[in-house]
Design an enzyme around this catalytic site. Structure first.
Site, PDB file in Angstrom:
ATOM      1  N   PRO A  88       0.814  -1.222   0.000  1.00  0.00           N
ATOM      2  CA  PRO A  88       0.000   0.000   0.000  1.00  0.00           C
ATOM      3  C   PRO A  88       0.851   1.277   0.000  1.00  0.00           C
ATOM      4  O   PRO A  88       0.350   2.353  -0.288  1.00  0.00           O
ATOM      5  CB  PRO A  88      -0.816  -0.109   1.294  1.00  0.00           C
ATOM      6  CG  PRO A  88      -0.754  -1.550   1.693  1.00  0.00           C
ATOM      7  CD  PRO A  88       0.566  -2.042   1.191  1.00  0.00           C
ATOM      8  N   GLU A 115       2.814  -8.458   8.733  1.00  0.00           N
ATOM      9  CA  GLU A 115       2.720  -6.987   8.852  1.00  0.00           C
ATOM     10  C   GLU A 115       3.672  -6.272   7.904  1.00  0.00           C
ATOM     11  O   GLU A 115       3.719  -5.048   7.854  1.00  0.00           O
ATOM     12  CB  GLU A 115       2.958  -6.549  10.293  1.00  0.00           C
ATOM     13  CG  GLU A 115       1.681  -6.448  11.123  1.00  0.00           C
ATOM     14  CD  GLU A 115       0.880  -7.735  11.129  1.00  0.00           C
ATOM     15  OE1 GLU A 115      -0.186  -7.776  10.478  1.00  0.00           O
ATOM     16  OE2 GLU A 115       1.298  -8.705  11.761  1.00  0.00           O
ATOM     17  N   ARG A 152      -2.418  -8.882 -20.769  1.00  0.00           N
ATOM     18  CA  ARG A 152      -3.417  -8.633 -21.815  1.00  0.00           C
ATOM     19  C   ARG A 152      -2.978  -7.566 -22.812  1.00  0.00           C
ATOM     20  O   ARG A 152      -3.622  -7.378 -23.833  1.00  0.00           O
ATOM     21  CB  ARG A 152      -4.787  -8.305 -21.206  1.00  0.00           C
ATOM     22  CG  ARG A 152      -4.820  -7.057 -20.357  1.00  0.00           C
ATOM     23  CD  ARG A 152      -6.207  -6.836 -19.790  1.00  0.00           C
ATOM     24  NE  ARG A 152      -7.186  -6.483 -20.813  1.00  0.00           N
ATOM     25  CZ  ARG A 152      -7.263  -5.313 -21.415  1.00  0.00           C
ATOM     26  NH1 ARG A 152      -6.415  -4.354 -21.111  1.00  0.00           N
ATOM     27  NH2 ARG A 152      -8.180  -5.074 -22.332  1.00  0.00           N
ATOM     28  N   ASP A 167     -10.106  -0.036 -24.844  1.00  0.00           N
ATOM     29  CA  ASP A 167     -10.803  -0.080 -23.562  1.00  0.00           C
ATOM     30  C   ASP A 167     -10.530   1.166 -22.728  1.00  0.00           C
ATOM     31  O   ASP A 167      -9.879   2.105 -23.178  1.00  0.00           O
ATOM     32  CB  ASP A 167     -10.453  -1.346 -22.795  1.00  0.00           C
ATOM     33  CG  ASP A 167      -8.958  -1.494 -22.556  1.00  0.00           C
ATOM     34  OD1 ASP A 167      -8.553  -2.578 -22.176  1.00  0.00           O
ATOM     35  OD2 ASP A 167      -8.216  -0.508 -22.752  1.00  0.00           O
TER      36      ASP A 167
HETATM   37  C1  9WO Z   1      -0.808  -4.904   8.311  1.00  0.00           C
HETATM   38  C2  9WO Z   1      -1.070  -4.212   9.461  1.00  0.00           C
HETATM   39  C3  9WO Z   1      -1.579  -4.597  10.685  1.00  0.00           C
HETATM   40  C4  9WO Z   1      -1.723  -3.643  11.684  1.00  0.00           C
HETATM   41  C5  9WO Z   1      -1.353  -2.333  11.442  1.00  0.00           C
HETATM   42  C6  9WO Z   1      -0.835  -1.956  10.210  1.00  0.00           C
HETATM   43  C7  9WO Z   1      -0.712  -2.921   9.231  1.00  0.00           C
HETATM   44  N1  9WO Z   1      -0.251  -2.796   8.018  1.00  0.00           N
HETATM   45  C8  9WO Z   1      -0.275  -3.992   7.458  1.00  0.00           C
HETATM   46  C9  9WO Z   1       0.188  -4.219   6.145  1.00  0.00           C
HETATM   47  O1  9WO Z   1       0.414  -3.269   5.405  1.00  0.00           O
HETATM   48  N2  9WO Z   1       0.384  -5.498   5.792  1.00  0.00           N
HETATM   49  C10 9WO Z   1       0.845  -5.801   4.486  1.00  0.00           C
HETATM   50  C11 9WO Z   1       0.064  -6.981   3.954  1.00  0.00           C
HETATM   51  C12 9WO Z   1       2.310  -6.106   4.413  1.00  0.00           C
HETATM   52  C13 9WO Z   1       2.703  -6.278   2.969  1.00  0.00           C
HETATM   53  C14 9WO Z   1       1.792  -7.294   2.256  1.00  0.00           C
HETATM   54  N3  9WO Z   1       0.421  -7.016   2.563  1.00  0.00           N
HETATM   55  C15 9WO Z   1      -0.333  -6.247   1.729  1.00  0.00           C
HETATM   56  C16 9WO Z   1      -0.030  -5.772   0.489  1.00  0.00           C
HETATM   57  N4  9WO Z   1      -1.550  -5.827   2.067  1.00  0.00           N
HETATM   58  N5  9WO Z   1      -2.019  -5.055   1.067  1.00  0.00           N
HETATM   59  C17 9WO Z   1      -1.123  -5.010   0.101  1.00  0.00           C
HETATM   60  C18 9WO Z   1      -1.296  -4.239  -1.084  1.00  0.00           C
HETATM   61  C19 9WO Z   1      -0.365  -4.270  -2.099  1.00  0.00           C
HETATM   62  C20 9WO Z   1      -0.565  -3.480  -3.232  1.00  0.00           C
HETATM   63  N6  9WO Z   1      -1.647  -2.697  -3.334  1.00  0.00           N
HETATM   64  C21 9WO Z   1      -2.569  -2.662  -2.373  1.00  0.00           C
HETATM   65  C22 9WO Z   1      -2.419  -3.429  -1.219  1.00  0.00           C
END
Ligand code: 9WO
Length: 246
Positions: A88, A115, A152, A167
């Site tokens: 993220p 995490e 794609r 698209d």
């Molecule tokens: C977990 C967490 C728990 C308590 C407080 C803060 C926290 N942050 C996270 C977290 O970011 N976990 C991630 C899980 C660690 C890296 C892999 N994970 C992930 C990637 N979740 N969401 C993504 C992601 C990747 C790309 N685009 C959107 C979401």
């Protein structure tokens, strides 16, 4: 194009590729997807890859040594391919990024769990990508999103060449217009007359107009700073006029 995905859940990646257009593209040799499991590179008892965070707090962090060994192995198998970490905190992935990636020989994707990963792994990472402002349980789904979006665009992936250019977003930067198919009348809902007219110029004009209207109302972020052509000004004026805005 070759994709190497680093994940402790290779079954999630393989399972998605088992069916659908992506699986078929792999069968036809247009893409190749390999998975690398950091557990296979752990020197610890029970092939451990996670540990508690320094400084305390909830959850676990993926350890650097098995991840770095895994990245090295993937790099050796896919030379010249950049390593992308899905998180993220990454750069928001857009259509033009996918286009750029489709021009590369390969990609290595790191899908984290828990995490997050030990910050010292970031030295081996070339780019960090986000597929949206939300938190998931891991990077596997975002990695599949990226693979599907890039694949794609590759020559031979789609049956009809050109359908990927027509698209949403590509070239126009606009959202897609509405689509209709049979039946012509469903309960009280009918297909817009213009689509049944057979007048291809008028149809193209209507579709462009609807794409403009949708983008303006639904995505002010995409609309902001957009330079309209004279034709687009006219299409919008015409639509706004019909809505009684003048
Ligand atoms: C977990 C967490 C728990 C308590 C407080 C803060 C926290 N942050 C996270 C977290 O970011 N976990 C991630 C899980 C660690 C890296 C892999 N994970 C992930 C990637 N979740 N969401 C993504 C992601 C990747 C790309 N685009 C959107 C979401």
């Amino acid at each position: 194009m070759r994709f190497d995905v680093i994940t402790i859940f290779p079954g999630l990646i393989r399972g998605y590729l088992h069916e659908g257009v992506l699986g078929r593209a792999e069968g036809r040799g247009i893409i190749r997807v390999e998975t690398w499991n950091p557990r296979d590179f752990s020197q610890l008892p029970h092939q451990r890859v996670d540990d508690r965070p320094f400084g305390g707090g909830p959850g676990m962090v993926m350890m650097a040594p098995p991840l770095l060994a895994c990245i090295s192995a993937a790099r050796a198998a896919n030379p010249g391919a950049p390593v992308g970490y899905l998180s993220p905190q990454g750069k928001p992935l857009r259509q033009n990024d996918l286009q750029n990636m489709a021009g590369r020989p390969g990609l290595i994707l790191l899908a984290g769990r828990y995490e997050g990963i030990d910050e010292r792994v970031m030295g081996a990472v070339d780019e960090e990508w986000s597929v949206g402002d939300y938190v998931l349980a891991g990077g596997e789904l975002p990695a599949l999103v990226l693979i599907e979006g890039v694949s794609r665009l590759l020559p031979g992936f789609l049956g009809h060449p050109g359908s990927a250019e027509e698209d949403s977003f590509s070239s126009s930067g606009l959202l897609d217009c509405q689509h209709y198919t049979r039946p012509e009348r469903w309960n009280d809902e009918v297909v817009p007359d213009v689509l049944l007219s057979g007048d291809h110029r008028r149809i193209a004009r209507w579709r462009h107009q609807q794409a403009l209207l949708r983008t303006r109302t639904r995505r002010p972020d995409l609309w902001a700073g957009r330079i309209l052509t004279r034709e687009e000004e006219i299409l919008l004026q015409e639509a706004d006029m019909a809505e009684g805005k003048y």
